[in-house]
Motif scaffolding. Sequence first.
Motif, mmCIF file in Angstrom:
data_model
loop_
_atom_site.group_PDB
_atom_site.id
_atom_site.type_symbol
_atom_site.label_atom_id
_atom_site.label_comp_id
_atom_site.label_asym_id
_atom_site.label_seq_id
_atom_site.Cartn_x
_atom_site.Cartn_y
_atom_site.Cartn_z
ATOM 1 N N PRO A 131 0.830 -1.211 0.000
ATOM 2 C CA PRO A 131 0.000 0.000 0.000
ATOM 3 C C PRO A 131 0.861 1.257 0.000
ATOM 4 O O PRO A 131 1.993 1.251 0.486
ATOM 5 C CB PRO A 131 -0.812 -0.131 1.302
ATOM 6 C CG PRO A 131 0.004 -1.025 2.174
ATOM 7 C CD PRO A 131 0.687 -1.985 1.254
ATOM 8 N N SER A 144 -5.290 -0.162 -8.307
ATOM 9 C CA SER A 144 -5.358 -1.169 -7.253
ATOM 10 C C SER A 144 -6.770 -1.726 -7.144
ATOM 11 O O SER A 144 -7.731 -1.085 -7.568
ATOM 12 C CB SER A 144 -4.936 -0.556 -5.907
ATOM 13 O OG SER A 144 -5.114 -1.461 -4.840
ATOM 14 N N MET A 147 -7.431 -0.531 -2.376
ATOM 15 C CA MET A 147 -6.887 0.678 -1.776
ATOM 16 C C MET A 147 -7.984 1.439 -1.043
ATOM 17 O O MET A 147 -9.081 1.619 -1.566
ATOM 18 C CB MET A 147 -6.284 1.561 -2.875
ATOM 19 C CG MET A 147 -5.491 2.740 -2.368
ATOM 20 S SD MET A 147 -4.589 3.515 -3.739
ATOM 21 C CE MET A 147 -4.079 5.033 -2.948
ATOM 22 N N GLN A 196 -1.944 -5.185 2.612
ATOM 23 C CA GLN A 196 -2.423 -4.055 3.419
ATOM 24 C C GLN A 196 -2.399 -4.367 4.915
ATOM 25 O O GLN A 196 -1.973 -3.541 5.724
ATOM 26 C CB GLN A 196 -3.855 -3.667 3.010
ATOM 27 C CG GLN A 196 -3.958 -2.881 1.725
ATOM 28 C CD GLN A 196 -3.774 -3.743 0.497
ATOM 29 O OE1 GLN A 196 -4.101 -4.929 0.523
ATOM 30 N NE2 GLN A 196 -3.266 -3.175 -0.574
#
Length: 310
Positions: A131, A144, A147, A196
């Motif tokens: 990220p 992405s 995100m 993430q």
Amino acid sequence: METLSSLECFVRSAESGSFAEAARRLGLTPAAVGKNVAKLEASLGVRLFQRSTRRLTLTDAGERFLGEVRGGLTSIQSALANLASNAGQPAGILKVSMGATFGHEYVLPMLAEFLQRYPAISPDWHFDNRPIDLIGQGFDAAISGAMELSPGVVARKLAPAHRILVASPAYLAEHPAPTTPAHLAQHAGILIRSPQTGKVRPWALHNREHAEAAIELRTRMTMSDPDAACLVAEMGLGIALVSLPHSLRYLKRGSLIRVLPDWYVDAGHVSVYFSGHRLLPTKTRVFIDSLVEHFDRQQLSERFSALNNP
């Protein structure tokens, strides 16, 4: 321009809490960033940061000043970028983030035509699954499927982000193919850790009738990269849950086969993310428009749909 540079150093230092990190984002030395901030403080006659050996902390005056100038700085930079075009053409460095395999397979093919159309744009493309802070790290755009929308960032949808279960013909020859989601508990699972969160997300399967079922594969191994998961599945070591963009080439050559083809995970959308500021730099706007055009022409939205890939 010197004041503008000092303002940018102040804003990036405030966002990152560090002269060193601000310097990395701006391509300067930490000493240069600190000097620019000191010049700004001297011209304003107020201290903007409390400095310690570990971290910068905004003073009350610094907090107020950051809130007042951050949006204006973006407007000024966008206006300057739009003025600094070559004979009226979009120009400048175009900094974009995208996943490595996704970028190689689906975005790089548009580059030659894009540069032929906009020769004054210089791509600075970063291929990384981790990220990013789009605004804080100075990216013009990011592509992405996962995100989060931070303040000041908007998204334009490009295609569905569907995930499917896949296994090799060799694995399915040795193990009875599941015919219902409940049968997955009997199979070795190749799971993917989220870049993430660092965790394996508990996805739910859906079908065309909108039924829902849990994925209860036995964890055989965990990978941090979807390509690695596909390669391991190709070796016959288990069933993997991967996104369609990553699995398409394996499905096409027959080295992986879709398991439970009526079921899939709906993970939202693959999108292009960019600053939501009204005055978007021309280089960013034409990139987004070209990207959408490329996705349409290559029918990537249809190709990335689990409903179209039995």
